[in-house]
Design a protein around this motif. Structure first.
Motif, PDB file in Angstrom:
ATOM      1  N   THR A 150       0.828  -1.203   0.000  1.00 24.87           N
ATOM      2  CA  THR A 150       0.000   0.000   0.000  1.00 24.87           C
ATOM      3  C   THR A 150       0.864   1.256   0.000  1.00 24.87           C
ATOM      4  OG1 THR A 150      -1.779  -1.162   1.151  1.00 24.87           O
ATOM      5  CG2 THR A 150      -1.816   1.238   1.231  1.00 24.87           C
ATOM      6  N   GLU A 151       1.914   1.239   0.811  1.00 22.49           N
ATOM      7  CA  GLU A 151       2.804   2.402   0.876  1.00 22.49           C
ATOM      8  C   GLU A 151       3.536   2.629  -0.444  1.00 22.49           C
ATOM      9  OE1 GLU A 151       5.268   1.623   4.256  1.00 22.49           O
ATOM     10  OE2 GLU A 151       3.780   2.372   5.692  1.00 22.49           O
ATOM     11  N   ALA A 152       3.724   1.554  -1.219  1.00 24.56           N
ATOM     12  CA  ALA A 152       4.400   1.669  -2.511  1.00 24.56           C
ATOM     13  C   ALA A 152       3.409   1.926  -3.650  1.00 24.56           C
ATOM     14  CB  ALA A 152       5.205   0.405  -2.794  1.00 24.56           C
ATOM     15  N   GLY A 153       2.127   2.029  -3.329  1.00 21.19           N
ATOM     16  CA  GLY A 153       1.123   2.295  -4.346  1.00 21.19           C
ATOM     17  C   GLY A 153       0.770   1.093  -5.195  1.00 21.19           C
ATOM     18  N   ILE A 154       0.985  -0.107  -4.658  1.00 22.85           N
ATOM     19  CA  ILE A 154       0.699  -1.344  -5.389  1.00 22.85           C
ATOM     20  C   ILE A 154      -0.647  -1.895  -4.911  1.00 22.85           C
ATOM     21  CG2 ILE A 154       1.498  -3.692  -5.866  1.00 22.85           C
ATOM     22  CD1 ILE A 154       4.326  -2.624  -5.013  1.00 22.85           C
ATOM     23  N   PRO A 155      -1.531  -2.290  -5.816  1.00 16.71           N
ATOM     24  CA  PRO A 155      -2.804  -2.886  -5.387  1.00 16.71           C
ATOM     25  C   PRO A 155      -2.575  -4.074  -4.463  1.00 16.71           C
ATOM     26  CG  PRO A 155      -2.854  -2.422  -7.739  1.00 16.71           C
ATOM     27  CD  PRO A 155      -1.444  -2.170  -7.290  1.00 16.71           C
ATOM     28  N   ALA A 156      -3.264  -4.081  -3.334  1.00 16.57           N
ATOM     29  CA  ALA A 156      -3.108  -5.138  -2.336  1.00 16.57           C
ATOM     30  C   ALA A 156      -4.464  -5.800  -2.082  1.00 16.57           C
ATOM     31  CB  ALA A 156      -2.546  -4.577  -1.031  1.00 16.57           C
ATOM     32  N   ALA A 157      -4.449  -7.118  -1.933  1.00 18.32           N
ATOM     33  CA  ALA A 157      -5.691  -7.860  -1.736  1.00 18.32           C
ATOM     34  C   ALA A 157      -5.450  -9.007  -0.767  1.00 18.32           C
ATOM     35  CB  ALA A 157      -6.215  -8.389  -3.067  1.00 18.32           C
ATOM     36  N   VAL A 158      -6.541  -9.468  -0.146  1.00 18.31           N
ATOM     37  CA  VAL A 158      -6.492 -10.604   0.774  1.00 18.31           C
ATOM     38  C   VAL A 158      -7.455 -11.678   0.281  1.00 18.31           C
ATOM     39  CG1 VAL A 158      -6.947 -11.405   3.129  1.00 18.31           C
ATOM     40  CG2 VAL A 158      -5.904  -9.147   2.751  1.00 18.31           C
ATOM     41  N   VAL A 159      -6.941 -12.891   0.202  1.00 17.69           N
ATOM     42  CA  VAL A 159      -7.793 -14.073   0.016  1.00 17.69           C
ATOM     43  C   VAL A 159      -7.463 -14.976   1.199  1.00 17.69           C
ATOM     44  CG1 VAL A 159      -8.470 -15.968  -1.494  1.00 17.69           C
ATOM     45  CG2 VAL A 159      -7.679 -13.810  -2.491  1.00 17.69           C
ATOM     46  N   ASP A 160      -8.284 -14.897   2.240  1.00 16.00           N
ATOM     47  CA  ASP A 160      -8.005 -15.570   3.514  1.00 16.00           C
ATOM     48  C   ASP A 160      -8.362 -17.052   3.397  1.00 16.00           C
ATOM     49  OD1 ASP A 160      -7.826 -16.441   6.170  1.00 16.00           O
ATOM     50  OD2 ASP A 160      -8.586 -14.535   6.954  1.00 16.00           O
ATOM     51  N   HIS A 161      -7.355 -17.902   3.554  1.00 15.91           N
ATOM     52  CA  HIS A 161      -7.598 -19.341   3.413  1.00 15.91           C
ATOM     53  C   HIS A 161      -8.579 -19.866   4.455  1.00 15.91           C
ATOM     54  CE1 HIS A 161      -4.356 -19.125   6.431  1.00 15.91           C
ATOM     55  NE2 HIS A 161      -4.828 -20.268   6.885  1.00 15.91           N
ATOM     56  N   ARG A 162      -8.719 -19.136   5.562  1.00 13.93           N
ATOM     57  CA  ARG A 162      -9.630 -19.592   6.625  1.00 13.93           C
ATOM     58  C   ARG A 162     -11.098 -19.417   6.247  1.00 13.93           C
ATOM     59  NH1 ARG A 162      -6.029 -16.217  10.861  1.00 13.93           N
ATOM     60  NH2 ARG A 162      -6.183 -14.847   9.048  1.00 13.93           N
ATOM     61  N   ASP A 163     -11.344 -18.698   5.147  1.00 13.18           N
ATOM     62  CA  ASP A 163     -12.718 -18.493   4.685  1.00 13.18           C
ATOM     63  C   ASP A 163     -13.198 -19.607   3.759  1.00 13.18           C
ATOM     64  OD1 ASP A 163     -12.790 -16.117   6.067  1.00 13.18           O
ATOM     65  OD2 ASP A 163     -12.283 -14.878   4.330  1.00 13.18           O
TER      66      ASP A 163
END
Length: 224
Positions: A57-70
């Motif tokens: 985020t600080e580098a301006g790169i798109p960040a996403a989460v795919v939580d394996h616990r879901d």
């Protein structure tokens, strides 16, 4: 002449992480250089608390989460992960401390464009606790390997290795720190080779500049 020519940064790289993202930071730094030939299109984590997401985020790169616990199992998680990765249209997928065993379906989907870094001189010490295992074996040297990912855990074709001497009195923690320094050197190097079209996987071998590499990949002495 403009330094931000459209011919630069053509290779789009998605990075998968699970933790603090020190190798991610090395890739961020490499991609920010004027002569960089790749750009980071996404950083994706299976853990929402991973500090690497903050780095992205600080580098301006798109960040996403795919939580394996879901997800109820590995298959459904990996399918969701593929869907998220492919939204960013990467040319290369890089595992940087991504602590999940991937399904054959996932590996086949990205065959020939999926890289991992492993803290040993593969094929030695596949799996975990590599530094302690090298010390217990009485090895004189240790190191790190970048390799293409195949369905065999830590068994894909080696691309490049950095060799780190084991010093008298080394602990696993001391050795790990010296190995990590080399990780931050050779991972951006391998990604750059791929981005320039110099590197590819040919069956069960890595090919650099049109020549098959040794089974251990290209070996480099540890850089200071």
């Amino acid at each position: 002449m403009s330094s931000d020519s459209p011919s630069k940064k053509q290779c789009r790289v998605a990075v998968l992480i699970s933790g603090s993202g020190t190798n991610l930071q090395a890739l961020i730094d490499a991609a920010a250089r004027d002569d960089a030939d790749f750009t980071l299109s996404a950083v994706i984590s299976n853990k929402p608390e991973a500090y690497g997401l903050t780095r992205a985020t600080e580098a301006g790169i798109p960040a996403a989460v795919v939580d394996h616990r879901d997800f109820p199992n590995r298959d459904t998680f990996d399918r969701a992960l593929i869907e998220e990765i492919d939204r960013h249209n990467p040319d290369l997928v890089v595992l940087a401390g991504f602590m999940r065993i991937l399904t054959p379906e996932f590996v086949r989907h990205y065959s020939g464009r999926l890289l991992n870094i492993h803290p040993s001189l593969l094929p030695k010490y596949q799996g975990l606790h590599t530094h302690q295992r090298a010390l217990e074996a009485g090895d004189s040297e240790h190191g790190v390997t970048v390799h293409f990912v195949t369905e065999e855990l830590d068994g894909g074709p080696a691309i490049v290795q950095a060799v780190v001497p084991i010093e008298a009195g080394d602990t696993a923690e001391q050795l790990a720190k010296r190995v990590q320094v080399q990780e931050h050197v050779i991972y951006p190097l391998a990604v750059s080779w791929f981005a320039r079209g110099r590197l590819r996987m040919v069956e069960d071998r890595s090919e650099l500049d049109g020549e098959l590499l040794p089974r251990c990949g290209k070996q480099l002495a540890a850089a200071d």
